[in-house]
Design an enzyme around this catalytic site. Sequence first.
Site, mmCIF file in Angstrom:
data_model
loop_
_atom_site.group_PDB
_atom_site.id
_atom_site.type_symbol
_atom_site.label_atom_id
_atom_site.label_comp_id
_atom_site.label_asym_id
_atom_site.label_seq_id
_atom_site.Cartn_x
_atom_site.Cartn_y
_atom_site.Cartn_z
ATOM 1 N N ARG A 58 3.237 19.281 -19.172
ATOM 2 C CA ARG A 58 4.141 18.592 -18.230
ATOM 3 C C ARG A 58 4.014 19.184 -16.825
ATOM 4 N NH1 ARG A 58 9.253 19.797 -17.987
ATOM 5 N NH2 ARG A 58 9.432 20.217 -20.204
ATOM 6 N N ASP A 183 3.355 2.032 -0.140
ATOM 7 C CA ASP A 183 2.923 1.597 -1.466
ATOM 8 C C ASP A 183 1.600 0.858 -1.259
ATOM 9 O OD1 ASP A 183 2.416 0.177 -3.811
ATOM 10 O OD2 ASP A 183 4.533 -0.087 -4.288
ATOM 11 N N LYS A 208 -2.858 -1.039 -11.728
ATOM 12 C CA LYS A 208 -3.476 -2.220 -11.128
ATOM 13 C C LYS A 208 -4.962 -1.951 -10.845
ATOM 14 C CE LYS A 208 0.800 -3.412 -11.511
ATOM 15 N NZ LYS A 208 1.796 -3.356 -10.451
HETATM 16 C C1 LIG Z 1 3.129 -2.818 -10.316
HETATM 17 C C2 LIG Z 1 3.631 -2.305 -9.027
HETATM 18 C C3 LIG Z 1 4.495 -1.205 -8.965
HETATM 19 C C4 LIG Z 1 5.028 -0.509 -10.203
HETATM 20 O O1 LIG Z 1 4.026 0.086 -10.948
HETATM 21 P P1 LIG Z 1 4.099 0.328 -12.545
HETATM 22 O O2 LIG Z 1 2.813 0.983 -12.832
HETATM 23 O O3 LIG Z 1 4.265 -1.010 -13.183
HETATM 24 O O4 LIG Z 1 5.292 1.194 -12.782
HETATM 25 C C5 LIG Z 1 4.880 -0.758 -7.711
HETATM 26 N N1 LIG Z 1 4.456 -1.367 -6.590
HETATM 27 C C6 LIG Z 1 3.646 -2.435 -6.611
HETATM 28 C C7 LIG Z 1 3.208 -3.064 -5.333
HETATM 29 C C8 LIG Z 1 3.209 -2.950 -7.830
HETATM 30 O O5 LIG Z 1 2.399 -4.021 -7.857
#
Ligand SMILES: *Cc1c(COP(=O)(O)O)cnc(C)c1O
Length: 399
Positions: A58, A183, A208
């Site tokens: 962890r 992000d 993604k």
């Molecule tokens: C999918 C996504 C998230 C969250 O990510 P997870 O891996 O599903 O927790 C955050 N920001 C954006 C732009 C996303 O497409």
Amino acid sequence: MKKEKKFQTNAIHGGYDCQQFEGSLTPPLFQTSTYVFNSALEGERRFSGEEDGMIYSRLGNPTVRLLEDRMALLEGGAKGLAFGSGMAAVSAVLMHHVKKDSHILCSKGIYGCTYGLLTWLKEKFNISFNLSNMQTKEELHESINDKTSCIFIETPINPTMEVIDLTMVVEVAKERGIPVIVDNTFCSPYLQSPLTMGCDFVVHSATKYIGGHGDVVAGILVGQNEEDIVAIAGNERKDIGGIMSPFDAWLLLRGLKTLHVRMDRHCENAEFIAQKLQQHKNIETVIYPSLLTGDKKRIIDSQMKKPGGIISFTIKGDKQEAQTLLDHLQLIKVAVSLGDTESLIQHPATMTHAVVPENERQNMGITDNLIRLSVGLESWEDIWEDLEQALNVISTDRV
Ligand SMILES: *Cc1c(COP(=O)(O)O)cnc(C)c1O
């Protein structure tokens, strides 16, 4: 001095020396929960920080650490930190910045669960947040107050593809002494490098494009200041515990090796599909970065290498027609998530952004006839053929 390598080379080799691991071409998977100390004294020294080394997974794991180092290299940051999901990374970096009564300034659109997180932080801990267009310096200055602890941005915004000028935001943020978090999920480190533009943190849903194959849920945070990342590792990640598994890190290291090749093709396919969509009679608008004009185009050209693999579009019709369209697709899969080899399509108003209250959703531009398509790596002709036959089914009689 060691010559700096290009992105593509770092994505494949960065941070790994195969000679340290019996020549293993592929980085080994350290599927272990804990590490054995040579002596009690060594254990003591590791816990006190006098000696570097593994303690417990962890707190750190060699496979995970390689991924963190490689991501830091690709983003041009000081240090990376891996998490069990994109939301674990988003929540850790936000938790790190807020205290009681803090304010968070966000771009006009943010991921649905980020919005959900901020909503319950507000209810539970009296943290406030608001969404700003962030189109001018004046607008930004006005939205910042003396409680503002950080600025959280998505660009292009999911799913409306609005763009924000990161250089402009950084200028204002530096003047006001406020850290900027981006992000960067939609772009991946290959298309956009916010840290090299002066932003302080980048978060990714590695689920993604970084993973890219629809088989991992994971998140990554990279920071420009090593101390911040060390603090987040020791508090938010260690004590809340949203860590990434070694196997997921191993899969992501594999995903990263082809990121640039996949991204190039995602962008190329999306460009073709966006052009085709524009010409279809049942389409109202197509929102894709390369179709933007004027100031927005200037921003895109200055901060994105290519326009990306996500297209949003509105159809002539309403929720019912949107659902009819989705139900008639055969090749393209109806699913949330994006950035996979498979083309995925979803209806933001009832899926990813359903948690956002209706008026806020309208304000973000997420109408009932908006659809988001993540263009995959299939032949673009086949993707278009599927879309076209489904678009032809929508009845436009009632509009
Ligand atoms: C999918 C996504 C998230 C969250 O990510 P997870 O891996 O599903 O927790 C955050 N920001 C954006 C732009 C996303 O497409």
